[in-house]
Design a protein around this motif. Structure first.
Motif, PDB file in Angstrom:
ATOM      1  N   PHE A 105       0.808  -1.222   0.000  1.00  0.00           N
ATOM      2  CA  PHE A 105       0.000   0.000   0.000  1.00  0.00           C
ATOM      3  C   PHE A 105       0.845   1.278   0.000  1.00  0.00           C
ATOM      4  O   PHE A 105       0.316   2.367   0.198  1.00  0.00           O
ATOM      5  CB  PHE A 105      -0.944   0.009   1.209  1.00  0.00           C
ATOM      6  N   LEU A 106       2.130   1.163  -0.217  1.00  0.00           N
ATOM      7  CA  LEU A 106       3.044   2.293  -0.106  1.00  0.00           C
ATOM      8  C   LEU A 106       2.618   3.503  -0.939  1.00  0.00           C
ATOM      9  O   LEU A 106       2.674   4.645  -0.463  1.00  0.00           O
ATOM     10  CB  LEU A 106       4.454   1.862  -0.489  1.00  0.00           C
ATOM     11  N   ASP A 107       2.172   3.282  -2.146  1.00  0.00           N
ATOM     12  CA  ASP A 107       1.759   4.399  -2.999  1.00  0.00           C
ATOM     13  C   ASP A 107       0.539   5.140  -2.447  1.00  0.00           C
ATOM     14  O   ASP A 107       0.341   6.322  -2.736  1.00  0.00           O
ATOM     15  CB  ASP A 107       1.463   3.923  -4.420  1.00  0.00           C
ATOM     16  N   GLU A 108      -0.280   4.452  -1.672  1.00  0.00           N
ATOM     17  CA  GLU A 108      -1.478   5.069  -1.105  1.00  0.00           C
ATOM     18  C   GLU A 108      -1.229   5.711   0.257  1.00  0.00           C
ATOM     19  O   GLU A 108      -2.073   6.452   0.750  1.00  0.00           O
ATOM     20  CB  GLU A 108      -2.597   4.017  -0.960  1.00  0.00           C
ATOM     21  N   ILE A 109      -0.110   5.412   0.877  1.00  0.00           N
ATOM     22  CA  ILE A 109       0.184   5.923   2.225  1.00  0.00           C
ATOM     23  C   ILE A 109       0.687   7.364   2.124  1.00  0.00           C
ATOM     24  O   ILE A 109       1.731   7.630   1.545  1.00  0.00           O
ATOM     25  CB  ILE A 109       1.205   5.022   2.942  1.00  0.00           C
ATOM     26  N   PHE A 128       9.929  -0.352   4.885  1.00  0.00           N
ATOM     27  CA  PHE A 128      10.385   0.643   3.922  1.00  0.00           C
ATOM     28  C   PHE A 128      10.998   1.803   4.702  1.00  0.00           C
ATOM     29  O   PHE A 128      10.448   2.247   5.702  1.00  0.00           O
ATOM     30  CB  PHE A 128       9.182   1.124   3.100  1.00  0.00           C
ATOM     31  N   ASN A 129      12.146   2.300   4.252  1.00  0.00           N
ATOM     32  CA  ASN A 129      12.836   3.374   4.962  1.00  0.00           C
ATOM     33  C   ASN A 129      12.326   4.732   4.462  1.00  0.00           C
ATOM     34  O   ASN A 129      12.735   5.216   3.415  1.00  0.00           O
ATOM     35  CB  ASN A 129      14.344   3.260   4.764  1.00  0.00           C
ATOM     36  N   PHE A 130      11.424   5.328   5.231  1.00  0.00           N
ATOM     37  CA  PHE A 130      10.827   6.602   4.850  1.00  0.00           C
ATOM     38  C   PHE A 130      11.850   7.732   4.810  1.00  0.00           C
ATOM     39  O   PHE A 130      11.655   8.714   4.111  1.00  0.00           O
ATOM     40  CB  PHE A 130       9.669   6.948   5.791  1.00  0.00           C
ATOM     41  N   GLU A 131      12.945   7.593   5.549  1.00  0.00           N
ATOM     42  CA  GLU A 131      13.981   8.633   5.553  1.00  0.00           C
ATOM     43  C   GLU A 131      14.691   8.744   4.213  1.00  0.00           C
ATOM     44  O   GLU A 131      15.202   9.805   3.869  1.00  0.00           O
ATOM     45  CB  GLU A 131      15.025   8.350   6.638  1.00  0.00           C
ATOM     46  N   LYS A 132      14.754   7.666   3.465  1.00  0.00           N
ATOM     47  CA  LYS A 132      15.485   7.655   2.198  1.00  0.00           C
ATOM     48  C   LYS A 132      14.586   7.918   0.993  1.00  0.00           C
ATOM     49  O   LYS A 132      15.047   7.883  -0.134  1.00  0.00           O
ATOM     50  CB  LYS A 132      16.212   6.322   2.031  1.00  0.00           C
ATOM     51  N   ASP A 133      13.327   8.192   1.229  1.00  0.00           N
ATOM     52  CA  ASP A 133      12.376   8.423   0.155  1.00  0.00           C
ATOM     53  C   ASP A 133      12.364   9.906  -0.214  1.00  0.00           C
ATOM     54  O   ASP A 133      12.003  10.749   0.612  1.00  0.00           O
ATOM     55  CB  ASP A 133      10.983   7.963   0.593  1.00  0.00           C
ATOM     56  N   ILE A 138       9.762  14.919   6.614  1.00  0.00           N
ATOM     57  CA  ILE A 138       9.316  14.900   8.006  1.00  0.00           C
ATOM     58  C   ILE A 138       8.303  16.014   8.206  1.00  0.00           C
ATOM     59  O   ILE A 138       8.580  17.184   7.918  1.00  0.00           O
ATOM     60  CB  ILE A 138      10.508  15.055   8.974  1.00  0.00           C
ATOM     61  N   LYS A 139       7.145  15.644   8.694  1.00  0.00           N
ATOM     62  CA  LYS A 139       6.081  16.605   8.985  1.00  0.00           C
ATOM     63  C   LYS A 139       6.244  17.134  10.407  1.00  0.00           C
ATOM     64  O   LYS A 139       6.104  18.319  10.662  1.00  0.00           O
ATOM     65  CB  LYS A 139       4.716  15.933   8.812  1.00  0.00           C
ATOM     66  N   GLU A 140       6.526  16.204  11.330  1.00  0.00           N
ATOM     67  CA  GLU A 140       6.770  16.601  12.722  1.00  0.00           C
ATOM     68  C   GLU A 140       7.513  15.493  13.438  1.00  0.00           C
ATOM     69  O   GLU A 140       7.498  14.339  13.015  1.00  0.00           O
ATOM     70  CB  GLU A 140       5.461  16.952  13.438  1.00  0.00           C
ATOM     71  N   LYS A 159       3.849  12.440   2.540  1.00  0.00           N
ATOM     72  CA  LYS A 159       4.146  12.401   1.110  1.00  0.00           C
ATOM     73  C   LYS A 159       4.176  13.832   0.601  1.00  0.00           C
ATOM     74  O   LYS A 159       3.317  14.638   0.937  1.00  0.00           O
ATOM     75  CB  LYS A 159       3.077  11.585   0.374  1.00  0.00           C
ATOM     76  N   ILE A 160       5.171  14.143  -0.222  1.00  0.00           N
ATOM     77  CA  ILE A 160       5.265  15.468  -0.831  1.00  0.00           C
ATOM     78  C   ILE A 160       4.326  15.469  -2.028  1.00  0.00           C
ATOM     79  O   ILE A 160       4.392  14.596  -2.888  1.00  0.00           O
ATOM     80  CB  ILE A 160       6.715  15.758  -1.270  1.00  0.00           C
TER      81      ILE A 160
END
Length: 161
Positions: A105-109, A128-133, A138-140, A159-160
């Protein structure tokens, strides 16, 4: 759609079917965010939680097992069927595990609520490493907490657009 998980410093989430961390403040955070909402999880994650749906949440179990049944949960066998169902849901929808389900579901998250634990654990399952995406930021992030000699922080990635 959102996800919520605790990870070590390498984004590991599990070992031999078990969570890496049992942090009371993290469980409380998880409960506060997911109660009254929808949670999506794979059958193996359900099994690791004692084969019981989470209370006070609408539980969606994703499995290939066409014979799988569970009281107080909705069972789906494809991503498409889950997405068709949740598109009309007025509550927050959280993918809570495991790693394969999150990746599916990564594309929908759009938001990821990650409890980052500042240590490395023996693991066989990684998120999945959100830091490397490059498509997320980071929102908060919270202050750094410590519980039972474990230092951790709540970080929300978005997501940007």
């Amino acid at each position: 759609m959102k996800t919520i998980l605790a990870v070590d410093k390498n984004f590991a989430i599990g070992y031999e079917g078990n969570l890496l961390f049992h942090i009371k403040k993290d469980f409380k955070h998880f409960k506060e965010l997911t109660t009254g909402n929808v949670v999506i999880l794979g059958k193996n994650s359900l099994k690791s939680m004692g084969n019981k749906p989470l209370k006070n949440r609408e539980n969606i179990i994703l499995t290939r097992d066409k014979n799988f049944k569970l009281d107080n949960a909705l069972i789906f066998h494809s991503k498409k069927d889950v997405l068709n169902y949740v598109k009309n849901v007025k509550k927050d929808v959280f993918v809570i595990g495991g790693a394969k389900t999150v990746e599916l579901f990564l594309d929908e998250i759009n938001e990821a609520y990650i409890t980052k634990v500042f240590e490395e654990k023996k693991a066989d399952t990684y998120l999945f490493n959100f830091e490397k995406d490059k498509n997320r930021k980071i929102k908060e992030q919270s202050e750094i907490f410590e519980e039972d000699d474990i230092k951790f922080q709540f970080v929300t990635y978005e997501k940007i657009k």
